[in-house]
Design a protein around this motif. Structure first.
Motif, PDB file in Angstrom:
ATOM      1  N   GLN A  36     -41.387  25.208 -45.401  1.00 20.98           N
ATOM      2  CA  GLN A  36     -42.021  25.569 -46.668  1.00 20.98           C
ATOM      3  C   GLN A  36     -42.810  24.357 -47.162  1.00 20.98           C
ATOM      4  OE1 GLN A  36     -39.634  25.432 -50.292  1.00 20.98           O
ATOM      5  NE2 GLN A  36     -40.220  27.532 -50.740  1.00 20.98           N
ATOM      6  N   GLN A  37     -44.064  24.594 -47.510  1.00 24.51           N
ATOM      7  CA  GLN A  37     -44.891  23.509 -48.033  1.00 24.51           C
ATOM      8  C   GLN A  37     -45.391  23.887 -49.418  1.00 24.51           C
ATOM      9  OE1 GLN A  37     -48.427  22.379 -45.772  1.00 24.51           O
ATOM     10  NE2 GLN A  37     -48.197  20.267 -46.478  1.00 24.51           N
ATOM     11  N   HIS A  38     -44.990  23.100 -50.410  1.00 25.84           N
ATOM     12  CA  HIS A  38     -45.374  23.377 -51.792  1.00 25.84           C
ATOM     13  C   HIS A  38     -46.761  22.796 -52.069  1.00 25.84           C
ATOM     14  CE1 HIS A  38     -42.169  25.541 -53.754  1.00 25.84           C
ATOM     15  NE2 HIS A  38     -41.336  24.925 -52.942  1.00 25.84           N
ATOM     16  N   PRO A  39     -47.381  23.239 -53.160  1.00 26.85           N
ATOM     17  CA  PRO A  39     -48.745  22.790 -53.474  1.00 26.85           C
ATOM     18  C   PRO A  39     -48.896  21.271 -53.484  1.00 26.85           C
ATOM     19  CG  PRO A  39     -48.126  24.609 -54.897  1.00 26.85           C
ATOM     20  CD  PRO A  39     -46.901  24.258 -54.094  1.00 26.85           C
ATOM     21  N   GLY A  40     -47.847  20.553 -53.835  1.00 26.45           N
ATOM     22  CA  GLY A  40     -47.921  19.093 -53.833  1.00 26.45           C
ATOM     23  C   GLY A  40     -48.033  18.510 -52.440  1.00 26.45           C
ATOM     24  N   ILE A  43     -43.135  18.969 -47.333  1.00 26.66           N
ATOM     25  CA  ILE A  43     -42.632  19.987 -46.405  1.00 26.66           C
ATOM     26  C   ILE A  43     -41.117  19.956 -46.407  1.00 26.66           C
ATOM     27  CG2 ILE A  43     -42.469  20.662 -43.976  1.00 26.66           C
ATOM     28  CD1 ILE A  43     -45.290  19.676 -43.579  1.00 26.66           C
ATOM     29  N   VAL A  44     -40.544  21.157 -46.500  1.00 21.60           N
ATOM     30  CA  VAL A  44     -39.091  21.301 -46.462  1.00 21.60           C
ATOM     31  C   VAL A  44     -38.742  22.219 -45.303  1.00 21.60           C
ATOM     32  CG1 VAL A  44     -37.084  22.216 -47.693  1.00 21.60           C
ATOM     33  CG2 VAL A  44     -38.843  20.955 -48.936  1.00 21.60           C
ATOM     34  N   SER A  45     -37.764  21.838 -44.529  1.00 24.02           N
ATOM     35  CA  SER A  45     -37.292  22.691 -43.456  1.00 24.02           C
ATOM     36  C   SER A  45     -36.351  23.735 -44.049  1.00 24.02           C
ATOM     37  CB  SER A  45     -36.559  21.839 -42.414  1.00 24.02           C
ATOM     38  OG  SER A  45     -36.017  22.654 -41.402  1.00 24.02           O
TER      39      SER A  45
ATOM     40  N   GLN B 105     -35.389  19.107 -37.920  1.00 25.50           N
ATOM     41  CA  GLN B 105     -36.195  17.960 -38.320  1.00 25.50           C
ATOM     42  C   GLN B 105     -36.278  17.908 -39.833  1.00 25.50           C
ATOM     43  OE1 GLN B 105     -39.983  17.548 -36.345  1.00 25.50           O
ATOM     44  NE2 GLN B 105     -39.157  18.251 -34.397  1.00 25.50           N
ATOM     45  N   PHE B 106     -36.261  16.715 -40.371  1.00 24.94           N
ATOM     46  CA  PHE B 106     -36.358  16.488 -41.810  1.00 24.94           C
ATOM     47  C   PHE B 106     -37.648  15.723 -42.070  1.00 24.94           C
ATOM     48  CE2 PHE B 106     -32.174  17.972 -42.945  1.00 24.94           C
ATOM     49  CZ  PHE B 106     -31.508  17.911 -41.738  1.00 24.94           C
ATOM     50  N   PHE B 107     -38.457  16.284 -42.946  1.00 22.80           N
ATOM     51  CA  PHE B 107     -39.802  15.753 -43.156  1.00 22.80           C
ATOM     52  C   PHE B 107     -39.840  14.763 -44.313  1.00 22.80           C
ATOM     53  CE2 PHE B 107     -42.734  18.168 -40.457  1.00 22.80           C
ATOM     54  CZ  PHE B 107     -41.866  19.100 -39.924  1.00 22.80           C
ATOM     55  N   GLY B 108     -40.668  13.744 -44.138  1.00 27.08           N
ATOM     56  CA  GLY B 108     -40.967  12.843 -45.233  1.00 27.08           C
ATOM     57  C   GLY B 108     -42.010  13.447 -46.148  1.00 27.08           C
ATOM     58  N   PRO B 109     -42.304  12.787 -47.276  1.00 27.51           N
ATOM     59  CA  PRO B 109     -43.237  13.335 -48.264  1.00 27.51           C
ATOM     60  C   PRO B 109     -44.697  13.248 -47.835  1.00 27.51           C
ATOM     61  CG  PRO B 109     -42.454  11.191 -48.943  1.00 27.51           C
ATOM     62  CD  PRO B 109     -41.680  11.538 -47.725  1.00 27.51           C
ATOM     63  N   GLY B 110     -44.990  12.502 -46.789  1.00 29.09           N
ATOM     64  CA  GLY B 110     -46.357  12.413 -46.286  1.00 29.09           C
ATOM     65  C   GLY B 110     -47.156  11.262 -46.878  1.00 29.09           C
ATOM     66  N   THR B 111     -48.168  10.855 -46.141  1.00 28.69           N
ATOM     67  CA  THR B 111     -49.162   9.880 -46.615  1.00 28.69           C
ATOM     68  C   THR B 111     -50.513  10.578 -46.590  1.00 28.69           C
ATOM     69  OG1 THR B 111     -47.997   7.912 -45.829  1.00 28.69           O
ATOM     70  CG2 THR B 111     -50.384   7.735 -46.102  1.00 28.69           C
ATOM     71  N   ARG B 112     -51.169  10.585 -47.740  1.00 23.60           N
ATOM     72  CA  ARG B 112     -52.504  11.201 -47.808  1.00 23.60           C
ATOM     73  C   ARG B 112     -53.549  10.126 -47.539  1.00 23.60           C
ATOM     74  NH1 ARG B 112     -54.313  15.998 -49.499  1.00 23.60           N
ATOM     75  NH2 ARG B 112     -52.334  16.525 -50.456  1.00 23.60           N
ATOM     76  N   LEU B 113     -54.256  10.261 -46.431  1.00 19.51           N
ATOM     77  CA  LEU B 113     -55.283   9.296 -46.045  1.00 19.51           C
ATOM     78  C   LEU B 113     -56.657   9.875 -46.343  1.00 19.51           C
ATOM     79  CD1 LEU B 113     -56.234   6.697 -44.570  1.00 19.51           C
ATOM     80  CD2 LEU B 113     -56.218   8.033 -42.461  1.00 19.51           C
ATOM     81  N   THR B 114     -57.436   9.119 -47.071  1.00 20.58           N
ATOM     82  CA  THR B 114     -58.817   9.503 -47.350  1.00 20.58           C
ATOM     83  C   THR B 114     -59.721   8.430 -46.774  1.00 20.58           C
ATOM     84  OG1 THR B 114     -58.144  10.591 -49.397  1.00 20.58           O
ATOM     85  CG2 THR B 114     -60.489  10.101 -49.133  1.00 20.58           C
ATOM     86  N   VAL B 115     -60.613   8.842 -45.899  1.00 15.76           N
ATOM     87  CA  VAL B 115     -61.568   7.909 -45.293  1.00 15.76           C
ATOM     88  C   VAL B 115     -62.943   8.205 -45.886  1.00 15.76           C
ATOM     89  CG1 VAL B 115     -62.579   7.061 -43.152  1.00 15.76           C
ATOM     90  CG2 VAL B 115     -60.215   7.892 -43.173  1.00 15.76           C
ATOM     91  N   LEU B 116     -63.527   7.195 -46.530  1.00 15.34           N
ATOM     92  CA  LEU B 116     -64.822   7.391 -47.209  1.00 15.34           C
ATOM     93  C   LEU B 116     -65.968   6.794 -46.394  1.00 15.34           C
ATOM     94  CD1 LEU B 116     -63.670   6.496 -50.818  1.00 15.34           C
ATOM     95  CD2 LEU B 116     -63.951   8.780 -49.840  1.00 15.34           C
TER      96      LEU B 116
END
Lengths: 109, 116
Positions: A36-40, A43-45, B105-116
């Motif tokens: 599940q991926q929320h608008p922010g 990702i949650v499994s 698998q457990f996901f991290g919150p992510g890194t948003r990369l913007t290349v200008l």
């Protein structure tokens, strides 16, 4: 043809409705993931399943290995369920993961 | 909170530059996976490490590289950046590698990369 196909692409429902999202795959797998991926963006499994059915609260996931098909059901849907739902399968005996394109669910109050 | 941390949260840089994304897995997890999510491509698997060793490679460009250190944290290095590299980069961790055994698998919150 994509190795992992989801339907529908977009889904709009009224609060309280029963939701079904489908996933068909062509790669050999030992388990399938629903994410599940929320608008922010986070990702949650939700589930990992290799046979039968799993239930967590209002969410139910089923898989039919012979037919290479899985479904995610949401009972009594709520606006907070609004998110993108993604199914993912690893290729058999491989650590590579293949993802569906996602189903964008919007639940209206 | 999945227990997987990623830094930085956001990164804005210019074409041609090089950046490093960092991931710390959940305590006890030996496997780290890197994924890229761009608007036009969706989620794609890049690379996986298990206990310091590369275990699987997906659609990772030659300009990208990764490693996993003895403390099990991992870094994804992106060089000669192009506009098309703008994306969300996720890492995930799991207890074991995926050799036919179901492995959450457990996901991290992510890194948003913007290349200008």
């Amino acid at each position: 043809k994509n190795e992992v196909e989801q339907s529908p692409q977009n889904l709009t429902a009224q609060e309280g409705e029963f939701i079904t999202i489908n996933c068909s795959y062509s790669v050999g797998i030992s388990a399938l993931h629903w994410l599940q991926q929320h608008p922010g963006g986070g990702i949650v499994s939700l589930f990992m399943l290799s046979s039968g059915k799993k239930k967590h609260g209002r969410l139910i996931a089923t898989i039919n290995i012979q037919e290479k098909h899985s479904s995610l059901h949401i009972t009594a849907s709520h606006p907070r369920d609004s998110a993108v739902y993604i199914c993912a399968v690893p290729t058999y005996n491989n650590n590579d993961m293949r993802f569906g394109a996602g189903t964008r669910l919007t639940v209206k109050p | 909170d999945s227990g997987v941390t990623q830094t930085p949260k956001h990164l804005i840089t210019a074409t041609g530059q090089r950046v490093t994304l960092r991931c710390s897995p959940r305590s006890g997890d030996l496997s780290v996976y890197w994924y890229q999510q761009s608007l036009d491509q969706g989620l794609q698997f890049l690379i996986q490490y298990y206990n310091g060793e590369e275990r699987a490679k997906g659609n990772i460009l030659e300009r990208f590289s990764a490693q996993q250190f003895p403390d099990l944290h991992s870094e994804l290095n992106l060089s000669s950046l192009e506009l098309g590299d703008s994306a969300l980069y996720f890492c995930a961790s799991s207890r074991r590698t995926y050799t036919g055994t179901p492995n959450e698998q457990f996901f991290g919150p992510g890194t948003r990369l913007t290349v200008l």
